[in-house]
Design an enzyme around this catalytic site. Structure first.
Site, short mmCIF file in Angstrom:
data_model
loop_
_atom_site.label_atom_id
_atom_site.label_comp_id
_atom_site.label_asym_id
_atom_site.label_seq_id
_atom_site.Cartn_x
_atom_site.Cartn_y
_atom_site.Cartn_z
N TYR A 57 76.55 -24.31 111.00
CA TYR A 57 76.82 -25.58 111.69
C TYR A 57 76.70 -26.75 110.72
O TYR A 57 77.59 -27.62 110.66
CB TYR A 57 75.83 -25.74 112.84
CG TYR A 57 75.92 -27.04 113.60
CD1 TYR A 57 76.98 -27.29 114.46
CD2 TYR A 57 74.92 -28.00 113.48
CE1 TYR A 57 77.06 -28.49 115.17
CE2 TYR A 57 74.99 -29.19 114.18
CZ TYR A 57 76.06 -29.43 115.03
OH TYR A 57 76.12 -30.61 115.73
N LYS A 117 79.70 -29.34 109.44
CA LYS A 117 79.63 -30.79 109.57
C LYS A 117 79.79 -31.48 108.21
O LYS A 117 80.45 -32.52 108.10
CB LYS A 117 78.31 -31.20 110.23
CG LYS A 117 78.22 -30.86 111.71
CD LYS A 117 79.20 -31.67 112.53
CE LYS A 117 79.00 -31.48 114.02
NZ LYS A 117 79.94 -32.30 114.83
#
Length: 332
Positions: free
Chosen positions: A150, A154
């Protein structure tokens, strides 16, 4: 002006939409149209707006659909859509498809529109872009070394926003959000979800499971602050940002133990007693990759971004905004 919220069906997207519907303006410009796009049908806003609000079911991993969202040339685009941390770790392909290909498809749709079209794009990144080893305090120039899929997704997206902005295709801003707490509603698949669960459920009289050590750390801001960040970013003079369009938002650093202490101060021992320890090795391993120290957020603070100063304030915001100022879980 026309506004598009991608991820408009999520918690922050809905709160942002309510804020815009009530104000009728963004900065000093009147809103002419608001579109909420999500992978599922967003619920209808209960507040009355003096402009049309449309909801669109859209899969942004499909470039054609992503292009269709840009057809009417929204002036401001809030890109909030994401596969959250726990799910991105469990489903590698889905995480990259939504979190990287999704934003790339939107950026490409903007670029290919051309003819001088350069909207403001506000992208929600995450504190998860950081990874250890950490200094005592994370400053604005601290390197990105994410240790989860994750966080990596990002970080990649931030670089895309930087590059498309540098090339003059979009006027982008990436906001590294703290863990949003206390999240209303039901638990989601974010690994950080329990930071909200151990506050939200006890406040309404429901037992909550604590799957991690009380020494686990995080950086927090309320949903109210998250909406404030987004609105402020939409009106920001981005010329001061240079080529680095990403910045860490303000928040409150604390441990799980600090959260529990704050809950005790705000709501009492009776509420705290509803938190039950049940260690989860998977959650604890992921948290060990974070274990954040304090974060200055000096750049964002200097530009006028604001958040709560204490965990007590964050809990009280939840009570005021979601529980009508009362604590229903506390006996009379």
């Amino acid at each position: 002006m026309r506004i598009l919220i991608i991820g408009g069906g999520g918690m922050v997207g809905q709160k942002l939409a309510h804020n815009l519907a009530l104000s009728g303006t963004l900065g000093n410009r009147k809103i002419a149209e608001l579109t909420l796009a999500d992978a599922f049908a967003a619920q209808t806003l209960s507040s009355t707006a003096n402009f049309p609000i449309k909801t669109v079911v859209a899969d942004i991993t499909n470039p054609v659909i992503a292009q269709s969202l840009i057809t009417n040339k929204p002036d401001v685009i809030f890109h909030l859509a994401a596969v959250v941390s726990g799910e991105a770790e469990a489903n590698f392909e889905k995480g990259y498809s939504v979190n990287v290909e999704g934003i790339k498809n939107i950026l490409e749709a903007i670029r290919l529109t051309g003819n001088g079209y350069m909207p403001r794009l506000v992208f929600t990144s995450s504190v998860a872009v950081y990874g250890g080893p950490y200094p005592e305090i994370i400053h604005d120039d601290f390197h990105l070394q994410p240790r989860t899929s994750y966080g990596t997704q990002k970080a990649i997206s931030e670089l895309l926003v930087n590059d498309y902005s540098r090339r003059g295709f979009v006027d982008g801003v990436s906001l590294r959000l703290p863990t949003i707490c206390v999240r209303p509603g039901k638990p989601n698949k974010a690994a950080s979800g329990f930071f909200s669960n151990i506050l939200r459920e006890p406040l309404v009289g429901i037992e909550a499971i604590l799957p991690a050590s009380k020494s686990a750390t995080n950086y927090f801001a309320s949903p109210r602050s998250a909406v404030g960040f987004l609105v402020h970013a939409a009106n920001l003079d981005t010329s001061v940002l240079g080529d680095n369009r990403a910045m860490m938002m303000p928040g409150v650093w604390g441990t799980v133990g600090d959260e529990i202490d704050a809950l005790r101060r705000v709501a009492g021992d009776e509420i705290v007693a509803l938190i039950k320890d049940e260690p989860d090795p998977v959650i604890e391993k992921m948290l060990s990759n974070w274990n954040f120290p304090d974060i200055t957020s000096a750049r964002a603070r200097a530009l006028g971004f604001k958040a709560e100063n204490t965990l007590d304030e964050i809990i009280q915001v939840h009570i005021d905004d979601e529980l009508d100022g009362k604590i229903p879980g506390r006996s009379k």
